[in-house]
Motif scaffolding. Structure first.
Motif, short mmCIF file in Angstrom:
data_model
loop_
_atom_site.label_atom_id
_atom_site.label_comp_id
_atom_site.label_asym_id
_atom_site.label_seq_id
_atom_site.Cartn_x
_atom_site.Cartn_y
_atom_site.Cartn_z
N LYS A 1 0.83 -1.20 0.00
CA LYS A 1 0.00 0.00 0.00
C LYS A 1 0.87 1.26 0.00
CE LYS A 1 -3.95 -2.07 2.42
NZ LYS A 1 -4.74 -2.06 3.69
N ALA A 2 1.95 1.24 0.78
CA ALA A 2 2.86 2.39 0.82
C ALA A 2 3.48 2.64 -0.54
CB ALA A 2 3.94 2.15 1.87
N ARG A 3 3.89 1.57 -1.22
CA ARG A 3 4.53 1.70 -2.54
C ARG A 3 3.59 2.33 -3.57
NH1 ARG A 3 6.10 2.36 -6.89
NH2 ARG A 3 7.85 1.37 -8.00
N ARG A 4 2.29 2.03 -3.47
CA ARG A 4 1.34 2.55 -4.43
C ARG A 4 1.10 4.05 -4.28
NH1 ARG A 4 -1.19 -2.70 -3.77
NH2 ARG A 4 -2.54 -1.95 -2.08
N LEU A 5 1.59 4.64 -3.21
CA LEU A 5 1.42 6.08 -3.00
C LEU A 5 2.38 6.92 -3.84
CD1 LEU A 5 0.95 6.15 0.89
CD2 LEU A 5 -0.81 6.54 -0.86
N GLY A 6 3.44 6.30 -4.37
CA GLY A 6 4.43 7.05 -5.14
C GLY A 6 5.06 6.19 -6.21
N ASP A 7 6.27 6.59 -6.61
CA ASP A 7 6.97 5.89 -7.70
C ASP A 7 8.02 4.92 -7.20
OD1 ASP A 7 5.63 7.28 -9.89
OD2 ASP A 7 6.69 9.04 -9.14
N LEU A 8 8.51 5.10 -5.99
CA LEU A 8 9.45 4.15 -5.40
C LEU A 8 9.38 4.24 -3.88
CD1 LEU A 8 12.33 5.70 -4.33
CD2 LEU A 8 12.50 6.06 -6.77
N LEU B 1 5.76 10.60 3.52
CA LEU B 1 6.22 9.89 4.71
C LEU B 1 5.07 9.04 5.22
CD1 LEU B 1 8.24 9.35 7.00
CD2 LEU B 1 7.43 11.47 8.09
N VAL B 2 5.27 7.73 5.30
CA VAL B 2 4.20 6.80 5.64
C VAL B 2 4.47 6.17 7.00
CG1 VAL B 2 3.00 4.68 4.99
CG2 VAL B 2 3.73 6.29 3.22
N LYS B 3 3.41 6.09 7.80
CA LYS B 3 3.50 5.38 9.07
C LYS B 3 2.27 4.52 9.22
CE LYS B 3 5.94 4.60 12.71
NZ LYS B 3 7.28 3.99 12.58
N VAL C 1 7.26 10.97 13.54
CA VAL C 1 8.61 11.54 13.53
C VAL C 1 8.97 11.97 12.11
CG1 VAL C 1 11.06 11.03 13.84
CG2 VAL C 1 9.40 10.20 15.51
N GLY C 2 9.43 13.19 11.94
CA GLY C 2 9.84 13.70 10.64
C GLY C 2 8.76 14.47 9.90
N LYS C 3 7.57 14.59 10.52
CA LYS C 3 6.46 15.29 9.87
C LYS C 3 6.84 16.72 9.50
CE LYS C 3 1.71 16.89 10.81
NZ LYS C 3 2.00 18.34 10.82
N GLU C 4 7.44 17.44 10.44
CA GLU C 4 7.78 18.85 10.19
C GLU C 4 8.79 18.98 9.06
OE1 GLU C 4 7.92 17.35 13.09
OE2 GLU C 4 6.24 18.24 14.20
N ARG D 1 4.14 15.30 2.31
CA ARG D 1 2.98 15.03 3.15
C ARG D 1 3.17 13.72 3.92
NH1 ARG D 1 0.94 12.89 -1.85
NH2 ARG D 1 -0.16 10.89 -1.54
N VAL D 2 2.34 13.55 4.96
CA VAL D 2 2.35 12.35 5.79
C VAL D 2 1.09 11.54 5.50
CG1 VAL D 2 2.27 11.46 8.14
CG2 VAL D 2 3.70 13.44 7.60
#
Length: 481
Positions: free
Chosen positions: A365-372, A432-434, A444-447, A455-456
């Motif tokens: 699911k995380a991979r489908r949010l972007g290109d890599l 950034l995915v959690k 962590v790292g949102k800012e 985006r998160v």
């Protein structure tokens, strides 16, 4: 590896001019029983060590060269060609009476009919050799790698080789050699040699008729010459890497079709050097050079290969898990190229101890949010601090290789800190995915990510799937048994 920012490489070796004369032939000379070639076009290129330079320039490296040429017209032409490529030629010594090497090839109907060589093979004298070695010593701190391209034309005498190899060892600068001849003792102590199968057979004295013979020859050369590594190129069979205190690694050829092997050795040496200068491991650099060699033999004539071609080829094929696992610095270089192509980078992190279906679905699911997808993986020490002294159940190297084998993951990078904050700074992901029950504010790292427009995203884990649950189930079943 696209632009290799700040990478400085010194090439030392036999420079020459490669002249190509193309024409057509459809009649026999009335003066003698030979074919008449009607010239249609001519081309003049850098050859010998110059082809190594060509490869490095195409890769984007900043190159300096040290050599000895004649104080003649061809020597001036050669230096002008280097100048046009912005090559630092301060290390070139022009010697009166010496002939600058020029190889003229006559081609007709796509076949080479004749080659004419003009050259000197006399080894440089003591004074000339001392100038070369002093040049390397004075400027060694400017270079990350030294490449020695030996065509047995006299520049790399035993004294010059010994001096440069000693300087490299003393200063911790890798010295890579494309060797020639029968006696390899003159290369003793170099970082790495790149002989082909025939050269390795002659130099080791071992007739290579089987895989066992090849391994024995490779080991013998590496050990007897006190090399850190040896790359044995095997033509249509790829290459084999022999590393000090390590197992042999056999890389199958990446070539789809072979048209011309001219200059393939120069390409291997160049990409190995550029890879090490970039911070790649010996194995990573060897894998990239194997890909590059597979590309260049599919071209006609002495050719070069770009970083874009290498990475496009790697990207089109299934990558071994080893090639996906990167250090932080090397990962940053690889991601620079991905950004230039407009690809959206997704980042997530975790311990991933005892990989299960819930993990896999989350990562897909995380991979489908972007290109890599880049996965930050907690090291063993990091896991112990977070989960307790009995964890992880699977060591960091095994966890990294298992995860890297998943098609949905493009890169894996281990981190020792309790949080991935510093790794996120280096990766600079677009997304950034959690997972789990986090709120975006608690990630962590949102800012950092949002500061440059990223985006998160929160992805729920699959219910009932967890490492803790697996451990409890295993313990329960074994107690009942």
């Amino acid at each position: 590896m696209t632009h290799l920012p700040g990478t400085r490489i010194l090439v030392v070796g036999d420079l020459m001019l490669d002249e190509y004369v193309w024409g057509r032939t459809d009649r026999i000379s009335p003066e003698a029983p030979v074919q008449v070639v009607e010239v249609q076009r001519e081309d003049l290129r850098l050859g010998g060590a110059g082809n190594v330079i060509n490869n490095l320039v195409v890769l984007g490296c900043r190159v300096s060269v040290a050599s000895v040429v004649g104080d003649d017209a061809d020597g001036q032409v050669l230096r002008q060609m280097l100048s046009e490529k912005n090559i630092d030629d301060a290390g070139i010594v022009a010697v009166p009476g010496r002939t600058t090497s020029r190889k003229t090839r006559i081609l007709a109907s796509n076949q080479q009919m004749l080659r004419i060589d003009r050259e000197s093979r006399t080894p440089v004298n003591d004074d000339q050799g001392r100038v070369l070695v002093d040049f390397v010593r004075d400027r060694i701190d400017q270079f990350q790698v030294i490449l020695l391209s030996d065509y047995l034309k006299g520049v790399l005498s035993e004294e010059v080789l010994r001096g440069i190899i000693e300087i490299g060892r003393e200063k911790g600068v890798p010295v890579l050699v494309d060797p020639k001849g029968n006696d390899y003792q003159k290369y003793r102590g170099a970082t790495l040699l790149t002989p082909n199968r025939k050269e390795a057979q002659v130099a080791s004295g071992i007739e290579i008729r089987s895989e066992t013979d090849l391994v024995e020859a490779g080991r013998t050369l590496r050990q007897s010459l006190d090399l850190d590594a040896l790359v044995l190129t095997r033509s249509e069979e790829g290459m084999s890497l022999f590393i000090r205190d390590g197992d042999e690694i056999h890389l199958p050829t990446e070539a789809k079709e072979v048209f011309d092997v001219t200059g393939a050795g120069d390409t291997v040496l160049s990409v190995l050097g550029a890879g090490l200068a970039c911070g790649f491991s010996l194995e990573e650099a060897a894998r990239l050079s194997n890909v590059a060699a597979g590309i260049v033999v599919g071209k006609v004539g002495t050719s070069t290969v770009s970083a874009e071609e290498i990475f496009e080829t790697v990207g089109r094929s299934h990558r071994d898990s080893d090639l996906k696992i990167k250090t932080r610095d090397v990962l940053s270089v690889a991601l620079e190229r991905e950004r230039e192509k407009g690809r959206r980078i997704v980042f997530t992190n975790g311990c991933f101890d005892l990989l299960h279906a819930g993990h896999v679905q989350y990562l897909q699911k995380a991979r489908r949010l972007g290109d890599l997808l880049v996965l930050g993986l907690n090291s063993d020490q990091s896991v112990q601090r977070l989960k307790g002294p009995k964890r992880p159940l699977i060591g960091e190297n095994e966890r990294a290789h298992i995860l890297a084998a998943l098609d949905c993951i493009d890169y894996v990078c281990l981190f020792d800190e309790d949080t991935p904050l510093e790794l996120i700074r280096a990766v600079k992901p677009d997304i950034l995915v959690k997972g789990g029950d986090y709120s975006p504010e608690g990630v962590v790292g949102k800012e950092i990510v949002e500061s440059y427009g990223g985006r998160v995203e929160i992805i729920e884990f699959v219910a009932g799937k967890s490492t803790t649950g697996l451990v409890e189930k295993i313990l329960q079943q074994y107690r009942e048994g």
